[in-house]
Enzyme design. Structure first.
Site, PDB file in Angstrom:
ATOM      1  N   PHE A 135       0.855  -1.191   0.000  1.00  0.00           N
ATOM      2  CA  PHE A 135       0.000   0.000   0.000  1.00  0.00           C
ATOM      3  C   PHE A 135       0.885   1.232   0.000  1.00  0.00           C
ATOM      4  O   PHE A 135       1.741   1.389   0.873  1.00  0.00           O
ATOM      5  CB  PHE A 135      -0.932   0.037   1.217  1.00  0.00           C
ATOM      6  CG  PHE A 135      -1.814   1.255   1.212  1.00  0.00           C
ATOM      7  CD1 PHE A 135      -2.956   1.292   0.426  1.00  0.00           C
ATOM      8  CD2 PHE A 135      -1.480   2.376   1.950  1.00  0.00           C
ATOM      9  CE1 PHE A 135      -3.758   2.432   0.390  1.00  0.00           C
ATOM     10  CE2 PHE A 135      -2.277   3.523   1.912  1.00  0.00           C
ATOM     11  CZ  PHE A 135      -3.417   3.545   1.135  1.00  0.00           C
ATOM     12  N   ASP A 220       9.321   2.643   1.643  1.00  0.00           N
ATOM     13  CA  ASP A 220       8.146   3.366   2.114  1.00  0.00           C
ATOM     14  C   ASP A 220       8.007   3.060   3.607  1.00  0.00           C
ATOM     15  O   ASP A 220       7.475   2.037   4.005  1.00  0.00           O
ATOM     16  CB  ASP A 220       6.905   2.917   1.332  1.00  0.00           C
ATOM     17  CG  ASP A 220       5.623   3.579   1.838  1.00  0.00           C
ATOM     18  OD1 ASP A 220       5.653   4.214   2.910  1.00  0.00           O
ATOM     19  OD2 ASP A 220       4.589   3.450   1.157  1.00  0.00           O
ATOM     20  N   LYS A 249       3.177   9.278   8.592  1.00  0.00           N
ATOM     21  CA  LYS A 249       2.255   9.048   9.719  1.00  0.00           C
ATOM     22  C   LYS A 249       2.720   9.584  11.081  1.00  0.00           C
ATOM     23  O   LYS A 249       2.176  10.551  11.577  1.00  0.00           O
ATOM     24  CB  LYS A 249       1.916   7.569   9.812  1.00  0.00           C
ATOM     25  CG  LYS A 249       0.994   7.121   8.679  1.00  0.00           C
ATOM     26  CD  LYS A 249       0.399   5.773   8.918  1.00  0.00           C
ATOM     27  CE  LYS A 249      -0.741   5.460   7.967  1.00  0.00           C
ATOM     28  NZ  LYS A 249      -0.362   5.051   6.623  1.00  0.00           N
TER      29      LYS A 249
END
Ligand SMILES: *Cc1c(COP(=O)(O)O)cnc(C)c1O
Length: 388
Positions: A135, A220, A249
């Protein structure tokens, strides 16, 4: 009109929301509008790395908001300079570009990798290999990069130049690394894909293969970065360093920021006018990021993340209903024997515990600052529900 009714009347229904109106919080606990308390094992989605309203973070953010909330990137700010310097030196990278989200950090990485290859090898060496079940975000480009068919619907045409290799299958990856490939993008632990940890051998071989072909590795670390796995970067658990690492995040403790970090050899690839973001590196977000780094870069703090992760894992593994526990540090996935994870998450909420799910698993991303007392409180609720 109640909040939920008003919200649903005016905000697009792109989320399956729980009927919970959150009002305030303190470290790992939050309170809804009716005064009900919850232990929060999700911390946003791993964004509130220091929990709700950490006092040093609040002070840094408020002071910055009172002094200078924003200015364009045509000027300099000390707070962005300080944050960039601190982030680069803590992670060992040469330079950084700031955006506002994980998807934007990945967009920057993808543009940069293609430009790096264009500069050295010309056109037609622009493909990026990602992993199945990955993702990478919700923009058109990062949806295209995401290795899950469910994300490749409705919004055609998707972007060209992506292909998907099987995780932990080096032969499949090697077969895809032909002369058209400029980069491989990975998550060391797939978050949304189900808290799947990459094998050490696979990661080592992937890095060696890419190095031998001058193919860039993009890590990532939007979910795994900033202490989540018990190291500042998850890459450190594998003793590797990607050419490019993206963060978002947990980076600013709950404020929107994304970072694309690059090694020396990529530091001058994007030059004046080639990339930008109006809000990127916003001073208030950078102030929040500085407060996060001040805590998370400490070895004792990271050791505590490892210890707390081990403790939760052991408690989970002792339960009959738990088949297996995956993840690293305080990024934890739980496979259940008979119960449905989404049902359990709903039950947890009704009993005062907030958890996430990822595919068929329960997923925990508690604040890195979660106390032993808060762990006990959350685990007691979960244990009770899982033994019924
Ligand atoms: C959440 C996430 C993203 C997207 O981040 P946004 O801030 O929602 O754009 C990208 N990659 C990974 C690994 C993520 O977990």
């Amino acid at each position: 009109m109640g909040t939920i009714e008003k919200f649903d009347s005016y905000v697009m229904g792109t989320y399956g929301r729980y009927p919970l109106v959150m009002e305030k919080g303190e470290n790992c606990r939050c309170v809804d509008e009716n005064g009900n308390y919850y232990v929060d094992f999700g911390s946003g989605i791993g964004t509130n790395s220091l929990g709700y309203c950490d006092s040093d973070w609040v002070e840094a953010v408020c002071n910055q908001a009172k002094t200078l909330q924003h200015t364009s990137n045509y000027y300099y700010t000390k707070v962005q300079a300080d944050f960039a310097a601190k982030l680069c030196s803590a992670t060992g990278y040469a330079k950084v570009f700031f955006g506002n989200s994980g998807a934007e950090a990945n967009e920057c990485a993808i543009k940069l990798a293609r430009k790096y290859s264009f500069d050295k090898y010309g056109e037609n060496r622009n493909k990026i290999i990602t992993l199945q079940n990955s993702f990478h975000g919700r923009t058109m480009c990062t949806l295209s990069a995401t290795g899950q068919d469910v994300f490749h619907n409705y919004f055609f045409p998707f972007m060209q130049g992506f292909d998907y290799a099987q995780a932990n299958n080096i032969d499949d990856l090697e077969a895809k690394l032909d002369g058209s490939v400029c980069a491989v993008m990975i998550e060391f632990v797939q978050g949304e894909g189900g808290v799947n940890v990459l094998d050490e051998d696979f990661v080592r071989d992937l890095f060696e293969l890419c190095k031998s072909k001058d193919i860039l590795v993009i890590a990532d670390e939007v979910q795994t970065g900033i202490g989540r796995t018990g190291k500042l970067l998850a890459a450190q658990n594998y003793n590797v360093r990607a050419d490019i690492t993206t963060l978002a995040k947990g980076l600013a403790g709950g404020l929107p920021i994304g970072a694309c970090l690059v090694k020396d050899k990529c530091a001058e690839v994007l030059t004046k006018g080639m990339h930008g973001s109006t809000f990127g590196g916003n001073p208030v977000c950078c102030a929040g990021g500085n407060a996060v780094l001040n805590k998370v870069c400490d070895a004792n703090f990271l050791d505590e993340v490892v210890r707390k992760g081990r403790y939760i894992r052991a408690r989970l593994e002792a339960l009959d209903e738990v088949v297996s526990v995956s993840g690293m540090g305080l990024m934890i996935g739980v496979t259940l024997k008979t119960k449905n994870a989404a049902d359990v998450a709903k039950l947890c909420l009704e009993n005062g515990l907030l958890v996430l799910t990822a595919k068929e698993k329960l997923r925990f991303l508690p604040p890195l600052t979660i106390s032993q007392h808060e762990i006990e409180a959350g685990m007691e609720i979960l244990e009770k529900l899982l033994s019924n």
